[in-house]
Design a protein around this motif. Sequence first.
Motif, PDB file in Angstrom:
ATOM      1  N   ILE A 161       0.860  -1.201   0.000  1.00  0.00           N
ATOM      2  CA  ILE A 161       0.000   0.000   0.000  1.00  0.00           C
ATOM      3  C   ILE A 161       0.893   1.247   0.000  1.00  0.00           C
ATOM      4  O   ILE A 161       0.632   2.207  -0.732  1.00  0.00           O
ATOM      5  N   VAL A 162       1.951   1.214   0.806  1.00  0.00           N
ATOM      6  CA  VAL A 162       2.874   2.356   0.849  1.00  0.00           C
ATOM      7  C   VAL A 162       3.452   2.611  -0.545  1.00  0.00           C
ATOM      8  O   VAL A 162       3.534   3.757  -0.994  1.00  0.00           O
ATOM      9  N   SER A 163       3.798   1.532  -1.240  1.00  0.00           N
ATOM     10  CA  SER A 163       4.395   1.758  -2.553  1.00  0.00           C
ATOM     11  C   SER A 163       3.375   2.348  -3.538  1.00  0.00           C
ATOM     12  O   SER A 163       3.723   3.151  -4.401  1.00  0.00           O
ATOM     13  N   GLU A 164       2.096   2.006  -3.361  1.00  0.00           N
ATOM     14  CA  GLU A 164       1.052   2.664  -4.177  1.00  0.00           C
ATOM     15  C   GLU A 164       0.951   4.144  -3.829  1.00  0.00           C
ATOM     16  O   GLU A 164       0.738   4.997  -4.694  1.00  0.00           O
ATOM     17  N   ILE A 165       1.069   4.450  -2.530  1.00  0.00           N
ATOM     18  CA  ILE A 165       1.025   5.850  -2.082  1.00  0.00           C
ATOM     19  C   ILE A 165       2.180   6.632  -2.705  1.00  0.00           C
ATOM     20  O   ILE A 165       2.011   7.750  -3.191  1.00  0.00           O
ATOM     21  N   VAL A 166       3.357   6.006  -2.712  1.00  0.00           N
ATOM     22  CA  VAL A 166       4.535   6.646  -3.294  1.00  0.00           C
ATOM     23  C   VAL A 166       4.321   6.908  -4.789  1.00  0.00           C
ATOM     24  O   VAL A 166       4.598   8.002  -5.291  1.00  0.00           O
ATOM     25  N   ASP A 167       3.782   5.907  -5.500  1.00  0.00           N
ATOM     26  CA  ASP A 167       3.526   6.082  -6.944  1.00  0.00           C
ATOM     27  C   ASP A 167       2.541   7.202  -7.205  1.00  0.00           C
ATOM     28  O   ASP A 167       2.729   8.019  -8.103  1.00  0.00           O
ATOM     29  N   GLU A 168       1.474   7.211  -6.431  1.00  0.00           N
ATOM     30  CA  GLU A 168       0.421   8.220  -6.616  1.00  0.00           C
ATOM     31  C   GLU A 168       0.968   9.621  -6.314  1.00  0.00           C
ATOM     32  O   GLU A 168       0.671  10.580  -7.031  1.00  0.00           O
ATOM     33  N   THR A 169       1.758   9.726  -5.254  1.00  0.00           N
ATOM     34  CA  THR A 169       2.359  11.022  -4.895  1.00  0.00           C
ATOM     35  C   THR A 169       3.283  11.491  -6.015  1.00  0.00           C
ATOM     36  O   THR A 169       3.293  12.662  -6.383  1.00  0.00           O
ATOM     37  N   GLN A 170       4.042  10.538  -6.562  1.00  0.00           N
ATOM     38  CA  GLN A 170       4.943  10.830  -7.667  1.00  0.00           C
ATOM     39  C   GLN A 170       4.165  11.403  -8.857  1.00  0.00           C
ATOM     40  O   GLN A 170       4.549  12.394  -9.456  1.00  0.00           O
ATOM     41  N   LYS A 171       3.038  10.770  -9.154  1.00  0.00           N
ATOM     42  CA  LYS A 171       2.187  11.230 -10.269  1.00  0.00           C
ATOM     43  C   LYS A 171       1.729  12.663 -10.043  1.00  0.00           C
ATOM     44  O   LYS A 171       1.733  13.495 -10.943  1.00  0.00           O
ATOM     45  N   GLN A 172       1.307  12.931  -8.802  1.00  0.00           N
ATOM     46  CA  GLN A 172       0.843  14.280  -8.480  1.00  0.00           C
ATOM     47  C   GLN A 172       1.973  15.276  -8.617  1.00  0.00           C
ATOM     48  O   GLN A 172       1.796  16.362  -9.152  1.00  0.00           O
ATOM     49  N   ASN A 173       3.151  14.893  -8.115  1.00  0.00           N
ATOM     50  CA  ASN A 173       4.285  15.804  -8.198  1.00  0.00           C
ATOM     51  C   ASN A 173       4.644  16.106  -9.640  1.00  0.00           C
ATOM     52  O   ASN A 173       5.019  17.225  -9.978  1.00  0.00           O
ATOM     53  N   GLU A 174       4.506  15.087 -10.498  1.00  0.00           N
ATOM     54  CA  GLU A 174       4.785  15.332 -11.916  1.00  0.00           C
ATOM     55  C   GLU A 174       3.755  16.288 -12.510  1.00  0.00           C
ATOM     56  O   GLU A 174       4.094  17.173 -13.279  1.00  0.00           O
ATOM     57  N   ALA A 175       2.505  16.097 -12.122  1.00  0.00           N
ATOM     58  CA  ALA A 175       1.448  16.999 -12.613  1.00  0.00           C
ATOM     59  C   ALA A 175       1.733  18.424 -12.170  1.00  0.00           C
ATOM     60  O   ALA A 175       1.446  19.386 -12.879  1.00  0.00           O
ATOM     61  N   LEU A 176       2.325  18.561 -10.975  1.00  0.00           N
ATOM     62  CA  LEU A 176       2.637  19.894 -10.451  1.00  0.00           C
ATOM     63  C   LEU A 176       4.027  20.357 -10.873  1.00  0.00           C
ATOM     64  O   LEU A 176       4.463  21.431 -10.491  1.00  0.00           O
ATOM     65  N   LYS A 177       4.735  19.463 -11.611  1.00  0.00           N
ATOM     66  CA  LYS A 177       6.115  19.742 -12.004  1.00  0.00           C
ATOM     67  C   LYS A 177       7.015  19.952 -10.782  1.00  0.00           C
ATOM     68  O   LYS A 177       7.843  20.849 -10.753  1.00  0.00           O
ATOM     69  N   VAL A 178       6.806  19.139  -9.774  1.00  0.00           N
ATOM     70  CA  VAL A 178       7.637  19.218  -8.572  1.00  0.00           C
ATOM     71  C   VAL A 178       8.550  18.002  -8.550  1.00  0.00           C
ATOM     72  O   VAL A 178       8.093  16.890  -8.755  1.00  0.00           O
ATOM     73  N   GLU A 179       9.822  18.246  -8.322  1.00  0.00           N
ATOM     74  CA  GLU A 179      10.717  17.109  -8.111  1.00  0.00           C
ATOM     75  C   GLU A 179      11.036  17.067  -6.638  1.00  0.00           C
ATOM     76  O   GLU A 179      11.421  18.078  -6.052  1.00  0.00           O
ATOM     77  N   VAL A 180      10.880  15.897  -6.023  1.00  0.00           N
ATOM     78  CA  VAL A 180      11.220  15.845  -4.606  1.00  0.00           C
ATOM     79  C   VAL A 180      12.564  15.163  -4.445  1.00  0.00           C
ATOM     80  O   VAL A 180      12.925  14.283  -5.212  1.00  0.00           O
ATOM     81  N   GLY A 181      13.302  15.594  -3.448  1.00  0.00           N
ATOM     82  CA  GLY A 181      14.624  15.029  -3.204  1.00  0.00           C
ATOM     83  C   GLY A 181      14.529  13.579  -2.773  1.00  0.00           C
ATOM     84  O   GLY A 181      13.451  13.089  -2.436  1.00  0.00           O
ATOM     85  N   GLU A 182      15.672  12.904  -2.754  1.00  0.00           N
ATOM     86  CA  GLU A 182      15.640  11.478  -2.434  1.00  0.00           C
ATOM     87  C   GLU A 182      15.292  11.234  -0.972  1.00  0.00           C
ATOM     88  O   GLU A 182      14.925  10.134  -0.594  1.00  0.00           O
ATOM     89  N   ASN A 183      15.439  12.255  -0.139  1.00  0.00           N
ATOM     90  CA  ASN A 183      15.133  12.057   1.287  1.00  0.00           C
ATOM     91  C   ASN A 183      13.688  12.386   1.624  1.00  0.00           C
ATOM     92  O   ASN A 183      13.301  12.401   2.794  1.00  0.00           O
ATOM     93  N   PHE A 184      12.913  12.662   0.601  1.00  0.00           N
ATOM     94  CA  PHE A 184      11.528  13.095   0.806  1.00  0.00           C
ATOM     95  C   PHE A 184      10.757  12.172   1.761  1.00  0.00           C
ATOM     96  O   PHE A 184      10.132  12.620   2.711  1.00  0.00           O
ATOM     97  N   TRP A 185      10.837  10.854   1.512  1.00  0.00           N
ATOM     98  CA  TRP A 185       9.985   9.946   2.292  1.00  0.00           C
ATOM     99  C   TRP A 185      10.469   9.751   3.723  1.00  0.00           C
ATOM    100  O   TRP A 185       9.664   9.583   4.627  1.00  0.00           O
ATOM    101  N   SER A 186      11.791   9.805   3.931  1.00  0.00           N
ATOM    102  CA  SER A 186      12.229   9.683   5.327  1.00  0.00           C
ATOM    103  C   SER A 186      11.881  10.964   6.088  1.00  0.00           C
ATOM    104  O   SER A 186      11.557  10.934   7.269  1.00  0.00           O
TER     105      SER A 186
END
Length: 226
Positions: A161-186
């Motif tokens: 489920i967490v990995s689905e959350i990560v994918d979905e968040t990634q999709k949203q960030n792309e829609a917003l043109k936001v790149e998050v750093g690699e430490n985002f999830w921690s």
Amino acid sequence: SVNNSGGSIKKYAEIVKMNLNNDILMTKAEQMKQFKKDSLNDNHPKLRNLYKELTADLNKNPYSEEIQQIAGEITHIAKNDYEVFKNNMGDDYWYSMVQLYLLFPDWIQEVDKKYGSGASKFIGKALKIYLGDYEPRLETLYKKLTGDLSKDPLSKEIQEIVSEIVDETQKQNEALKVEVGENFWSYQADQYLSEPILIKAIDKKYGDGSSKFIGEALKYYAENNK
């Protein structure tokens, strides 16, 4: 020392990149803030009148046609006049805005101060009814994640489920043109584990202990998916 300078340039570039992306998120936050401000102050006369009308009698049934018509007009103005609610994630932002009226103590207090005790929950409820069954996919996933807090947050089932959350968040960030750093999830995990205001809001929303549960699940994910 040659190596060092290369490292620090790279670091500097990363910081710049983070700030640029923050600008986009900030812009969304600013736009939300503008709408919040206009909902509380009298900057948008039409909105002001609608909120006054909506909260004139808090004993009315929020499902009633009259109240739903006002809720519809407020929603319409939000989506017409405020950039943040217009794009393809607009409904997600509108959903978050509606949740504010129902869940966030500071906001509830301000709204109640202006429109009377219980007004914020009333507005939230009326707008939520108007929204219908709409629920952002992320919201559905977080509900699923916290559905049974006796489960092990590190288990395969929860981690999926967490990995689905990560994918979905990634999709949203792309829609917003936001790149998050690699430490985002921690970083997110730490927030859920240690930020009192967030913990309180999340536990209220998904049940006691859910913020810790989400935090532990995200932390494990972050550590194992570098």
